[in-house]
Design a protein around this motif. Structure first.
Motif, PDB file in Angstrom:
ATOM      1  N   ASP A  56      47.388  29.034  64.538  1.00 56.98           N
ATOM      2  CA  ASP A  56      47.010  29.720  65.764  1.00 56.98           C
ATOM      3  C   ASP A  56      48.289  30.547  66.503  1.00 56.98           C
ATOM      4  OD1 ASP A  56      44.381  28.530  65.766  1.00 56.98           O
ATOM      5  OD2 ASP A  56      44.834  26.959  67.157  1.00 56.98           O
ATOM      6  N   ILE A  57      49.389  30.003  66.519  1.00 59.65           N
ATOM      7  CA  ILE A  57      50.482  30.773  67.041  1.00 59.65           C
ATOM      8  C   ILE A  57      50.971  31.757  66.401  1.00 59.65           C
ATOM      9  CG2 ILE A  57      50.838  28.599  68.573  1.00 59.65           C
ATOM     10  CD1 ILE A  57      53.317  28.108  67.196  1.00 59.65           C
ATOM     11  N   SER A  58      50.760  31.706  64.974  1.00 60.83           N
ATOM     12  CA  SER A  58      51.343  32.867  64.307  1.00 60.83           C
ATOM     13  C   SER A  58      50.451  34.037  63.973  1.00 60.83           C
ATOM     14  CB  SER A  58      51.712  32.085  62.585  1.00 60.83           C
ATOM     15  OG  SER A  58      50.557  31.551  62.161  1.00 60.83           O
ATOM     16  N   ARG A  59      49.490  33.986  64.386  1.00 61.05           N
ATOM     17  CA  ARG A  59      48.334  35.223  64.427  1.00 61.05           C
ATOM     18  C   ARG A  59      49.093  36.392  65.047  1.00 61.05           C
ATOM     19  NH1 ARG A  59      47.090  35.150  60.683  1.00 61.05           N
ATOM     20  NH2 ARG A  59      48.680  33.318  60.637  1.00 61.05           N
ATOM     21  N   PHE A  60      49.736  36.171  66.182  1.00 63.10           N
ATOM     22  CA  PHE A  60      50.365  37.253  67.072  1.00 63.10           C
ATOM     23  C   PHE A  60      51.578  37.642  66.158  1.00 63.10           C
ATOM     24  CE2 PHE A  60      53.018  39.535  69.809  1.00 63.10           C
ATOM     25  CZ  PHE A  60      52.433  40.026  70.927  1.00 63.10           C
ATOM     26  N   TYR A  61      52.335  36.652  65.644  1.00 63.80           N
ATOM     27  CA  TYR A  61      53.675  36.732  64.916  1.00 63.80           C
ATOM     28  C   TYR A  61      53.461  37.447  63.608  1.00 63.80           C
ATOM     29  CZ  TYR A  61      58.345  35.257  63.593  1.00 63.80           C
ATOM     30  OH  TYR A  61      59.583  34.776  63.357  1.00 63.80           O
ATOM     31  N   GLN A  62      52.457  37.144  63.065  1.00 66.33           N
ATOM     32  CA  GLN A  62      51.894  37.799  61.680  1.00 66.33           C
ATOM     33  C   GLN A  62      51.773  39.293  61.987  1.00 66.33           C
ATOM     34  OE1 GLN A  62      49.619  35.978  59.019  1.00 66.33           O
ATOM     35  NE2 GLN A  62      48.824  37.767  58.481  1.00 66.33           N
ATOM     36  N   ARG A  63      50.817  39.522  63.044  1.00 64.60           N
ATOM     37  CA  ARG A  63      50.598  41.058  63.266  1.00 64.60           C
ATOM     38  C   ARG A  63      51.968  41.801  63.548  1.00 64.60           C
ATOM     39  NH1 ARG A  63      46.332  38.503  65.976  1.00 64.60           N
ATOM     40  NH2 ARG A  63      47.358  38.516  68.071  1.00 64.60           N
ATOM     41  N   PHE A  64      53.046  41.333  64.233  1.00 63.62           N
ATOM     42  CA  PHE A  64      54.282  41.936  64.357  1.00 63.62           C
ATOM     43  C   PHE A  64      54.950  42.419  63.150  1.00 63.62           C
ATOM     44  CE2 PHE A  64      58.808  41.572  64.374  1.00 63.62           C
ATOM     45  CZ  PHE A  64      59.143  42.399  65.214  1.00 63.62           C
ATOM     46  N   HIS A  65      54.741  41.319  62.107  1.00 62.48           N
ATOM     47  CA  HIS A  65      55.363  41.315  60.936  1.00 62.48           C
ATOM     48  C   HIS A  65      54.559  42.448  59.870  1.00 62.48           C
ATOM     49  CE1 HIS A  65      57.595  37.605  61.803  1.00 62.48           C
ATOM     50  NE2 HIS A  65      58.198  38.076  60.714  1.00 62.48           N
ATOM     51  N   GLU A  66      53.235  42.212  60.202  1.00 63.23           N
ATOM     52  CA  GLU A  66      52.544  43.633  59.487  1.00 63.23           C
ATOM     53  C   GLU A  66      52.989  45.081  59.979  1.00 63.23           C
ATOM     54  OE1 GLU A  66      48.410  42.360  59.994  1.00 63.23           O
ATOM     55  OE2 GLU A  66      48.461  40.722  58.812  1.00 63.23           O
ATOM     56  N   THR A  98      55.816  46.125  61.666  1.00 64.78           N
ATOM     57  CA  THR A  98      56.957  46.497  61.390  1.00 64.78           C
ATOM     58  C   THR A  98      57.509  46.365  60.071  1.00 64.78           C
ATOM     59  OG1 THR A  98      57.620  44.157  62.085  1.00 64.78           O
ATOM     60  CG2 THR A  98      57.422  45.734  63.749  1.00 64.78           C
ATOM     61  N   ARG A  99      56.851  45.540  59.168  1.00 66.04           N
ATOM     62  CA  ARG A  99      57.455  45.297  57.886  1.00 66.04           C
ATOM     63  C   ARG A  99      56.465  45.648  56.756  1.00 66.04           C
ATOM     64  NH1 ARG A  99      63.243  43.895  57.448  1.00 66.04           N
ATOM     65  NH2 ARG A  99      63.631  43.136  59.499  1.00 66.04           N
ATOM     66  N   GLY A 100      55.081  45.432  57.057  1.00 68.56           N
ATOM     67  CA  GLY A 100      53.923  45.474  56.310  1.00 68.56           C
ATOM     68  C   GLY A 100      53.715  44.265  55.413  1.00 68.56           C
ATOM     69  N   LEU A 101      54.177  43.306  55.976  1.00 67.68           N
ATOM     70  CA  LEU A 101      54.118  41.903  55.338  1.00 67.68           C
ATOM     71  C   LEU A 101      52.680  41.361  55.687  1.00 67.68           C
ATOM     72  CD1 LEU A 101      57.429  40.052  56.100  1.00 67.68           C
ATOM     73  CD2 LEU A 101      56.841  41.074  53.896  1.00 67.68           C
ATOM     74  N   ARG A 102      52.045  40.756  54.815  1.00 66.91           N
ATOM     75  CA  ARG A 102      50.839  39.769  55.209  1.00 66.91           C
ATOM     76  C   ARG A 102      51.460  38.314  55.262  1.00 66.91           C
ATOM     77  NH1 ARG A 102      46.076  41.468  56.940  1.00 66.91           N
ATOM     78  NH2 ARG A 102      45.084  39.985  55.705  1.00 66.91           N
ATOM     79  N   GLY A 103      52.174  37.951  56.210  1.00 70.39           N
ATOM     80  CA  GLY A 103      52.758  36.750  56.613  1.00 70.39           C
ATOM     81  C   GLY A 103      53.969  36.862  57.461  1.00 70.39           C
ATOM     82  N   VAL A 104      54.726  35.738  57.522  1.00 69.66           N
ATOM     83  CA  VAL A 104      55.993  35.858  58.513  1.00 69.66           C
ATOM     84  C   VAL A 104      57.103  35.414  57.798  1.00 69.66           C
ATOM     85  CG1 VAL A 104      54.154  35.197  60.209  1.00 69.66           C
ATOM     86  CG2 VAL A 104      55.421  33.488  59.004  1.00 69.66           C
ATOM     87  N   PHE A 105      58.383  35.818  58.142  1.00 68.10           N
ATOM     88  CA  PHE A 105      59.623  35.288  57.805  1.00 68.10           C
ATOM     89  C   PHE A 105      59.685  33.675  58.250  1.00 68.10           C
ATOM     90  CE2 PHE A 105      61.004  39.734  57.965  1.00 68.10           C
ATOM     91  CZ  PHE A 105      61.062  40.088  56.383  1.00 68.10           C
ATOM     92  N   ALA A 106      60.419  33.043  57.366  1.00 69.60           N
ATOM     93  CA  ALA A 106      60.657  31.352  57.903  1.00 69.60           C
ATOM     94  C   ALA A 106      61.911  31.191  58.446  1.00 69.60           C
ATOM     95  CB  ALA A 106      60.450  30.687  56.489  1.00 69.60           C
ATOM     96  N   HIS A 107      62.183  32.105  59.402  1.00 65.80           N
ATOM     97  CA  HIS A 107      63.534  32.016  59.856  1.00 65.80           C
ATOM     98  C   HIS A 107      64.087  30.624  60.206  1.00 65.80           C
ATOM     99  CE1 HIS A 107      64.058  36.301  60.089  1.00 65.80           C
ATOM    100  NE2 HIS A 107      62.710  36.376  60.882  1.00 65.80           N
TER     101      HIS A 107
END
Length: 322
Positions: free
Chosen positions: A227-237, A239-248
């Motif tokens: 749920d919380i990563s939906r917004f975060y993933q959209r940012f990555h998509e 700015t980075r073209g990622l269909r996912g998120v970094f695991a910082h």
């Protein structure tokens, strides 16, 4: 080389933040690991918001540990720059979690760090995944704690390995750029620091299928992460073209308990404050011959330059699903 230190008791210094919550879900489910406290700092959002988020997640996960509020700004009172466009206006993907009933510990975060480290010398690892201001305050109040911790694992920095040089400027990573004065103090103290920077964290992507599997297999924690990563993933998509998120931030936790997953390089490290390179981290690798410089007479610290990303993703999934 890889530095090892026993890390079974952890203080988690954080500025939640979506990836902070993902790291906390991982940390609190790792077998044999005891979370001693959560300390909060400004960073992704203002201190009031990050502290509220820490209380919310501690309540959601049923964590019976102190949550202590720390620094609201950098050591030099630099104006913070928050990132609601990355984590959402509330820092947790704008999913509107319930207001927490829990309250903060009455002690400042630095005092909680000092008290717990003094109480159990040699046992506690500090895991810092926000600006490092609380750690600098703790060192200023009680410099002897540098000799009492098991280790310090920090998510921060960017050293150019694999082409990863910065995420808030061409040279600077966000946690260091938020307070490079604190970072330079923490990196210059005589405790064993390992920096888990963009050099490795941007090598590990939790893609959408991976996150969906956590949602379906990892009970409440998996659903919350989705749920919380939906917004975060959209940012990555965007700015980075990622269909996912970094695991910082989860990688800083992983280093504290599985340093064998990382390859590190030793040498003194400085953080730049001011000018166009504000927030840049620069290491003088061990053995480098050059003229006398501001890197001399400082302790060698470890910088992660490689990670077994597949092994980490498998570990994170197994821990969350279990």
């Amino acid at each position: 080389m890889s530095r090892t230190h026993p890390a079974r008791a952890i203080i988690f210094d954080t500025d939640p933040g979506v990836d902070d919550v993902m790291a906390l879900a991982f940390l609190t489910r790792l077998p044999g690991v005891e979370l001693r406290a959560i300390t909060t700092t400004f960073g992704n959002l203002a201190l009031e918001a990050t502290t509220r988020n820490a209380l919310t997640i501690a309540e959601r996960f049923g964590l019976d540990v102190p949550v202590a509020q720390g620094a609201a700004h950098a050591l030099q009172n630099d104006q913070p720059r928050f990132v609601p466009h990355v984590h959402g206006a509330d820092g947790l993907g704008d999913v509107h979690l319930p207001v927490p009933r829990r309250t903060v510990d009455p002690r400042p975060a630095a005092d909680v760090i000092i008290d717990l480290v003094r109480r159990d010398p040699g046992a506690i690892t500090l895991v810092g995944v926000g600006p490092f201001t609380n750690l600098a305050h703790a060192l200023h109040k009680a410099p002897e704690i540098a000799g009492l911790v098991a280790g310090v694992s920090l998510m921060g920095g960017a050293f150019g390995t694999h082409g990863h040089t910065g995420n808030v400027s061409p040279v600077a990573e966000a946690n260091v750029a938020a307070d490079p004065w604190a970072a330079d103090i923490v990196l210059g103290a005589s405790w064993p620091v390992t920096m888990i920077g963009l050099d490795v964290t941007q090598e590990v992507v939790m893609d959408e299928a991976y996150l969906a599997a956590l949602r379906d297999q990892a009970a409440d924690a998996g659903r919350l992460i989705w749920d919380i990563s939906r917004f975060y993933q959209r940012f990555h998509e965007q700015t980075r073209g990622l269909r996912g998120v970094f695991a910082h931030d989860s990688l800083a936790v992983a280093h504290a308990v599985r340093p064998d997953l990382f390859t590190t390089r030793s040498g003194s490290v400085r953080a730049v404050a001011g000018g166009i390179a504000h927030g840049q981290t620069i290491q003088k690798p061990r053995g480098l011959l050059c003229a006398p410089s501001s890197w001399d007479d400082r302790p060698e610290q470890a910088v992660a330059v490689g990670v077994d990303g597949g092994a980490f993703l498998d570990l994170y999934r197994r821990v969350l699903v279990a």
